[in-house]
Design a protein around this motif. Structure first.
Motif, PDB file in Angstrom:
ATOM      1  N   ASP A   1       0.820  -1.211   0.000  1.00 43.18           N
ATOM      2  CA  ASP A   1       0.000   0.000   0.000  1.00 43.18           C
ATOM      3  C   ASP A   1       0.850   1.257   0.000  1.00 43.18           C
ATOM      4  N   ASN A   2       2.054   1.082   0.394  1.00 46.17           N
ATOM      5  CA  ASN A   2       2.897   2.257   0.534  1.00 46.17           C
ATOM      6  C   ASN A   2       4.299   1.962   0.012  1.00 46.17           C
ATOM      7  N   PRO A   3       4.415   1.696  -1.302  1.00 40.51           N
ATOM      8  CA  PRO A   3       5.673   1.179  -1.836  1.00 40.51           C
ATOM      9  C   PRO A   3       6.819   2.196  -1.786  1.00 40.51           C
ATOM     10  N   GLY A   4       6.522   3.467  -1.764  1.00 43.22           N
ATOM     11  CA  GLY A   4       7.597   4.460  -1.693  1.00 43.22           C
ATOM     12  C   GLY A   4       8.184   4.811  -3.047  1.00 43.22           C
ATOM     13  N   PHE A   5       7.610   4.274  -4.137  1.00 40.39           N
ATOM     14  CA  PHE A   5       8.035   4.655  -5.482  1.00 40.39           C
ATOM     15  C   PHE A   5       6.904   4.327  -6.443  1.00 40.39           C
ATOM     16  N   PRO A   6       6.825   5.005  -7.547  1.00 37.86           N
ATOM     17  CA  PRO A   6       5.771   4.690  -8.520  1.00 37.86           C
ATOM     18  C   PRO A   6       6.061   3.357  -9.198  1.00 37.86           C
ATOM     19  N   MET A   7       5.066   2.479  -9.251  1.00 39.91           N
ATOM     20  CA  MET A   7       5.283   1.170  -9.864  1.00 39.91           C
ATOM     21  C   MET A   7       4.616   1.102 -11.229  1.00 39.91           C
ATOM     22  N   ASP A   8       5.313   0.495 -12.195  1.00 41.86           N
ATOM     23  CA  ASP A   8       4.634   0.310 -13.478  1.00 41.86           C
ATOM     24  C   ASP A   8       3.939  -1.058 -13.494  1.00 41.86           C
ATOM     25  N   ASP A   9       3.190  -1.315 -14.578  1.00 45.50           N
ATOM     26  CA  ASP A   9       2.369  -2.530 -14.662  1.00 45.50           C
ATOM     27  C   ASP A   9       3.170  -3.808 -14.434  1.00 45.50           C
ATOM     28  N   ARG A  10       4.319  -3.827 -15.092  1.00 40.32           N
ATOM     29  CA  ARG A  10       5.092  -5.065 -15.013  1.00 40.32           C
ATOM     30  C   ARG A  10       5.617  -5.291 -13.602  1.00 40.32           C
ATOM     31  N   GLU A  11       5.995  -4.214 -12.975  1.00 41.62           N
ATOM     32  CA  GLU A  11       6.465  -4.345 -11.589  1.00 41.62           C
ATOM     33  C   GLU A  11       5.347  -4.839 -10.668  1.00 41.62           C
ATOM     34  N   ILE A  12       4.146  -4.288 -10.885  1.00 39.98           N
ATOM     35  CA  ILE A  12       3.010  -4.717 -10.062  1.00 39.98           C
ATOM     36  C   ILE A  12       2.711  -6.195 -10.282  1.00 39.98           C
ATOM     37  N   LEU A  13       2.700  -6.598 -11.562  1.00 42.14           N
ATOM     38  CA  LEU A  13       2.435  -8.000 -11.890  1.00 42.14           C
ATOM     39  C   LEU A  13       3.440  -8.916 -11.207  1.00 42.14           C
ATOM     40  N   LEU A  14       4.697  -8.519 -11.325  1.00 46.66           N
ATOM     41  CA  LEU A  14       5.750  -9.349 -10.766  1.00 46.66           C
ATOM     42  C   LEU A  14       5.646  -9.447  -9.239  1.00 46.66           C
ATOM     43  N   LEU A  15       5.445  -8.310  -8.617  1.00 48.27           N
ATOM     44  CA  LEU A  15       5.365  -8.307  -7.156  1.00 48.27           C
ATOM     45  C   LEU A  15       4.141  -9.063  -6.649  1.00 48.27           C
ATOM     46  N   GLU A  16       3.025  -8.923  -7.384  1.00 47.56           N
ATOM     47  CA  GLU A  16       1.819  -9.627  -6.955  1.00 47.56           C
ATOM     48  C   GLU A  16       1.994 -11.128  -7.044  1.00 47.56           C
ATOM     49  N   THR A  17       2.570 -11.567  -8.167  1.00 47.28           N
ATOM     50  CA  THR A  17       2.800 -13.006  -8.316  1.00 47.28           C
ATOM     51  C   THR A  17       3.744 -13.501  -7.229  1.00 47.28           C
ATOM     52  N   LEU A  18       4.776 -12.733  -7.040  1.00 49.22           N
ATOM     53  CA  LEU A  18       5.796 -13.128  -6.078  1.00 49.22           C
ATOM     54  C   LEU A  18       5.228 -13.238  -4.664  1.00 49.22           C
ATOM     55  N   SER A  19       4.307 -12.315  -4.350  1.00 52.66           N
ATOM     56  CA  SER A  19       3.792 -12.320  -2.978  1.00 52.66           C
ATOM     57  C   SER A  19       2.915 -13.539  -2.711  1.00 52.66           C
ATOM     58  N   LYS A  20       2.509 -14.226  -3.796  1.00 50.94           N
ATOM     59  CA  LYS A  20       1.723 -15.441  -3.595  1.00 50.94           C
ATOM     60  C   LYS A  20       2.617 -16.660  -3.357  1.00 50.94           C
ATOM     61  N   HIS A  21       3.909 -16.495  -3.625  1.00 54.24           N
ATOM     62  CA  HIS A  21       4.844 -17.599  -3.417  1.00 54.24           C
ATOM     63  C   HIS A  21       5.858 -17.203  -2.347  1.00 54.24           C
ATOM     64  N   ASP A  22       6.447 -18.204  -1.745  1.00 57.59           N
ATOM     65  CA  ASP A  22       7.534 -17.919  -0.820  1.00 57.59           C
ATOM     66  C   ASP A  22       8.717 -17.335  -1.555  1.00 57.59           C
ATOM     67  N   GLU A  23       9.012 -17.946  -2.681  1.00 60.84           N
ATOM     68  CA  GLU A  23      10.146 -17.506  -3.471  1.00 60.84           C
ATOM     69  C   GLU A  23       9.979 -18.052  -4.873  1.00 60.84           C
ATOM     70  N   MET A  24      10.611 -17.386  -5.821  1.00 59.85           N
ATOM     71  CA  MET A  24      10.555 -17.868  -7.199  1.00 59.85           C
ATOM     72  C   MET A  24      11.944 -17.729  -7.781  1.00 59.85           C
ATOM     73  N   ASN A  25      12.201 -18.446  -8.883  1.00 59.84           N
ATOM     74  CA  ASN A  25      13.482 -18.183  -9.528  1.00 59.84           C
ATOM     75  C   ASN A  25      13.274 -17.465 -10.845  1.00 59.84           C
ATOM     76  N   VAL A  26      14.361 -17.007 -11.397  1.00 62.24           N
ATOM     77  CA  VAL A  26      14.281 -16.096 -12.529  1.00 62.24           C
ATOM     78  C   VAL A  26      13.575 -16.709 -13.728  1.00 62.24           C
ATOM     79  N   GLU A  27      13.784 -18.013 -13.918  1.00 63.06           N
ATOM     80  CA  GLU A  27      13.157 -18.665 -15.059  1.00 63.06           C
ATOM     81  C   GLU A  27      11.626 -18.563 -15.012  1.00 63.06           C
TER      82      GLU A  27
END
Ligand code: ADP
Ligand code: ZN
Ligand code: ZN
Length: 838
Positions: free
Chosen positions: A137-163
């Motif tokens: 809610d308070n990221p401290g920087f403007p996020m673009d679409d791809r960043e939001i997508l990535l962070l949202e997906t990531l937050s559903k997993h403990d961790e992911m790898n680059v692939e």
């Protein structure tokens, strides 16, 4: 000093700076990356960095070199991130890795993998996770679409790898976004943040400071606690253990919480006192290793040992490496101790290498008494955390003396003064799998040379390689042929197995002589060691009617019978099954066990000597971390009358009550199909015999054999190593065996028989063309032709000893293998190269 600096770290404002990176992948060369301006004045040799490798992978690697030369064949990619504030390895280590990879024909990434404890290790796929402090809610920087997508997906997993991100975001942009999110503190990259190493801590408690030095306050505290007996008890116990009144400063260290609870204090009462502000609880870092107090009884060297020590000092003035041949019981340990003391005093580090199996014995204890907590122990059965702790200990100067197994060569030493290789002839110094397939004794000599240190090789029965080098003057040589205190060498007896068999005197593999000697020893209440060589004795089962032997489904070997679990197991792939009740070939139920492993001998002994207490020491019984130690302690405490064992019992034992050693079957050692069989037989029999009789007692050694006429037995009995050596060497010279040539073994592996064979044939043809003095044998199906469903073919190379020839040939060899691997037909073939494969 300034010049040196300038070389390693070019001026911060220079624009084109490059770093060669060692990556944990099997590629032959270092890869060059460009160093961004932001990290140019921090980066240096030994730092960990993140880089992109290939199209998809982000890897962590180690900087091997920083320079200004751009690669000529490819455009250097930038280093994505620098992971450390300090280098994790030093330049000497990288030099050593580099030597190892070229000498043993493997990739430097493989050496790096072996060298770093996995607590420090870089996984091949960097994991990414959301930063725990990151707030959506308070990221401290403007996020673009791809960043939001990535962070949202990531937050559903403990961790992911680059692939995984690449699939999420088409167009290969994921690594850029990862980099940018990393910079913004929104995500974490696994290795850089979550150190796998976790230090060991201890929970302690102490009085809060307001009570210290104020007895009145403490008294009124007891008033307050009246009726709360449990809390009172805690306080009393604490004051009993920590003398706060006499020594107020003692309170600062406090007391381990466990001490209180062990004395019956209730944990919840302790917590209540903490809540009340009477006590406080805190954590301290503690060592995982307990060190007994130093108690050097000031042992004095005997005149013979003194003389040897003088000679060692004298010869070290001219030679870097020295062979100390001292018979068993001559007291080599005390000589080592003197040398180590001197080197430590001069401010240098010392490494003492021991073969695997000797580590938990009296030698370690003896040295610990002298060197206390300056000495670190590096054991192969240590956990990762323990390894990292030793590693850090060397790095930070806590330990300046390490005693350890072969992998301790990789510790971050920066100023070795002396390396000692004890029992230098031991074959367990060789690492077989995986790469680097190195010989720790030989690698130790190289490491020592890089540090401009001295190397001492100690043994009663030198390897032919070392003795050869001592004879031709390359190494210094010092010999001790008296036991300490003039203890006598044992008496030898040869017991003829065939004779006894003919006369019906052989019972359960024991000749009459050996049985009688055992009985006499038991009657005197002394102890017996029974030795059986490990090789070739794995018991198996077989059908009495048709001879059927169960084999592994995946490997070309018969299954080993494990009596204890009553099952059959494959020692190559772990496959197991229950023992069949009937023969799979003919259906007969007459199935019996064959082979005379230690388990079987133990059983026979208990039938022959039902009143004796018998124990067994082999791979099976010592699998656990302290298994070895426990058996030895039991034996030394006198709780065991007869100890049956393999190679393991040939060393590290120094017990006064052992007066008989029996070797059940010397022939199997001697007639093993290997050009080294004689050398090994001499070493093993001499070593195990050396356990018989010490100090004032003379021991007996019984060697059971079908061929008592063999010359080697006479040489062993007379302790005539030199004669034995000369005869054997004549043969080795004639048939081109080491040390007259260098051996390289190459194995090709593939799931398809024909492909494995063809690859080997092709390789052989390519190798024949290399202009170097050599003999190439094979390819031939390996002795065990199939392991884990892969077929194996072998090529043997006998190569001229000269350094130039070897270097040239090995380089060519690696190039040719790379060439073959580029060929579509052989892409899935694995090529294993083993240099000095014994
Ligand atoms: P090695 O390793 O050469 O077979 P050890 O170092 O095990 O021999 O020594 C044999 C025995 O002699 C050990 O019990 C050791 O403690 C003892 N010993 C050796 N040298 C001395 C000495 N200078 N003073 C007292 N005991 C010694
Ligand atoms: Zn198998
Ligand atoms: Zn059968």
């Amino acid at each position: 000093m300034e010049d040196l600096f300038a070389n390693q770290y070019p001026a911060a404002n220079s624009k084109n700076l490059y770093a060669d990176i060692i990556l944990p992948v099997p590629i032959p060369k270092w890869f060059t990356y460009s160093v961004g301006l932001d990290i140019q004045d921090q980066i240096g040799i030994g730092y960990r960095v993140m880089v992109q490798f290939g199209k998809k992978k982000i890897l962590t690697g180690i900087v091997a070199k920083v320079h200004q030369k751009a690669p000529d064949v490819y455009q250097a990619k930038p280093i994505l991130d620098l992971l450390d504030d300090f280098p994790v390895v030093n330049a000497l280590q990288i030099k050593f890795w580099s030597w190892m990879s070229s000498y043993y024909c493997c990739h430097i990434g493989e050496v790096m993998n072996a060298a770093l404890p996995s607590g420090l290790k870089l996984s091949t796929e960097s994991k990414v996770q959301v930063h725990p402090d990151f707030d959506f809610d308070n990221p401290g920087f403007p996020m673009d679409d791809r960043e939001i997508l990535l962070l949202e997906t990531l937050s559903k997993h403990d961790e992911m790898n680059v692939e995984q991100f690449d699939q999420l975001l088409p167009g290969k942009t994921s690594h850029k976004i990862i980099k940018s999110l990393l910079g913004k503190g929104a995500i974490l990259v696994y290795e850089s943040v979550r150190e796998k190493f976790s230090p060991k801590t201890e929970q302690r408690v102490r009085l809060t400071s307001k009570y210290i030095g104020k007895e009145g306050l403490l008294e009124s505290l007891f008033e307050d606690l009246k009726g709360k007996e449990k809390q009172e008890a805690v306080l009393l116990k604490y004051l009993q253990q920590v003398s706060v009144f006499q020594k107020p400063e003692a309170n600062a260290k406090g007391l381990e919480k466990k001490v209180l609870t062990d004395h019956g204090c209730s944990p919840s009462s302790i917590d209540t006192l903490v809540k009340k502000g009477v006590m406080e609880s805190f954590k301290v870092l503690v060592s995982r290793f307990e060190v007994p107090p130093v108690s050097d009884h000031g042992i004095e060297l005997s005149p013979v040992q003194q003389e040897a020590l003088q000679q060692i000092h004298r010869q070290f003035e001219e030679k870097n490496t020295l062979l100390l041949q001292g018979i068993t019981g001559s007291g080599k340990t005390e000589i080592y101790a003197q040398l180590i003391k001197d080197v430590l005093q001069s401010g240098s580090q010392v490494l003492l290498l021991l073969p695997e199996i000797a580590l938990t014995t009296h030698l370690v204890h003896r040295l610990q008494k002298i060197f206390g907590d300056k000495m670190g122990v590096f054991h192969s059965k240590y956990s990762d955390n323990e390894r990292v702790e030793v590693w850090q200990g060397v790095l930070k100067g806590k330990y300046n003396f390490i005693i350890g197994v072969r992998s301790s060569l990789f510790l971050p030493f920066d100023s070795l003064g002396l390396v000692i290789v004890d029992e230098e002839h031991e074959s367990s110094y060789k690492q077989f799998d995986p790469a680097p397939r190195f010989q720790a004794r030989d690698a130790a000599i190289m490491l020592s040379w890089m540090h401009q240190a001295k190397t001492l090789l100690g043994t009663a029965t030198p390897s032919f390689e070392s003795y050869y080098n001592a004879q031709n003057g390359k190494y210094g040589y010092v010999k001790i042929d008296k036991r300490y205190g003039n203890a006598e060498l044992p008496h030898f007896f040869l017991a003829d197995i065939l004779q006894d068999k003919k006369k019906n005197l052989l019972k359960l593999d024991f000749t009459r002589l050996l049985r009688e000697k055992i009985q006499a020893t038991l009657n005197r209440q002394e102890q017996v060691l029974i030795f059986q060589n490990r090789r070739g004795y794995a018991p198996y089962i077989s059908c009495d009617e048709c001879g059927w032997i169960p084999e592994c489904e995946h490997c070309d070997v018969s299954l080993t019978y494990h009596q204890y679990q009553d099952e059959l197991r494959c020692h190559y792939c772990g496959f197991k099954e229950k023992v069949p009740v009937s023969c799979h070939a003919c259906g007969s139920q007459k199935i019996t066990t064959v082979g005379t492993g230690t388990e079987r001998i133990e059983e026979s002994l208990s039938l022959l000597f039902p009143e004796a207490r018998i124990a067994r020491m082999d791979l099976d019984t010592t699998r656990s971390k302290y298994g070895y130690q426990r058996i030895l302690e039991d034996f030394s405490a006198g709780n065991v009358d007869i100890l049956v064992g393999t190679q393991m019992i040939t060393k590290g034992l120094d017990f006064d009550k052992v007066s008989l050693v029996g070797i059940v079957d010397a022939d199997r050692i001697l007639f093993y199909p290997d050009f080294r069989a004689g050398e090994r037989a001499f070493q093993q029999i001499t070593q195990v015999a050396g356990r018989a009789g010490r100090r004032d007692k003379t021991g007996d050694v019984i060697i059971q054999t079908r061929r008592p006429d063999q010359l080697i037995f006479r040489q062993i009995i007379a302790g005539n190593y030199n004669d034995f050596y000369r005869l054997e060497m004549a043969e080795r010279k004639q048939f081109f065996y080491p040390p007259f040539v260098k051996n390289i073994k190459i194995i090709t592996k593939h799931k398809d028989f024909k492909t494995a064979e063809t690859a080997a044939k092709f390789l052989k043809n390519l190798l024949m063309d290399i202009a170097a003095k050599k003999i190439i044998l094979g390819p031939e199906k390996s002795l065990i032709g199939k392991i884990k469903n892969l077929y194996l073919f072998e090529i043997w190379i006998k190569l001229d000893r000269s350094g130039n020839v070897q270097q040239f040939f090995k380089q060519q060899l690696m190039d040719r293998i790379a060439e073959l691997q580029a060929d579509k037909r052989f892409r899935a073939v694995r090529f294993l190269v083993d240099v000095d494969p014994y």
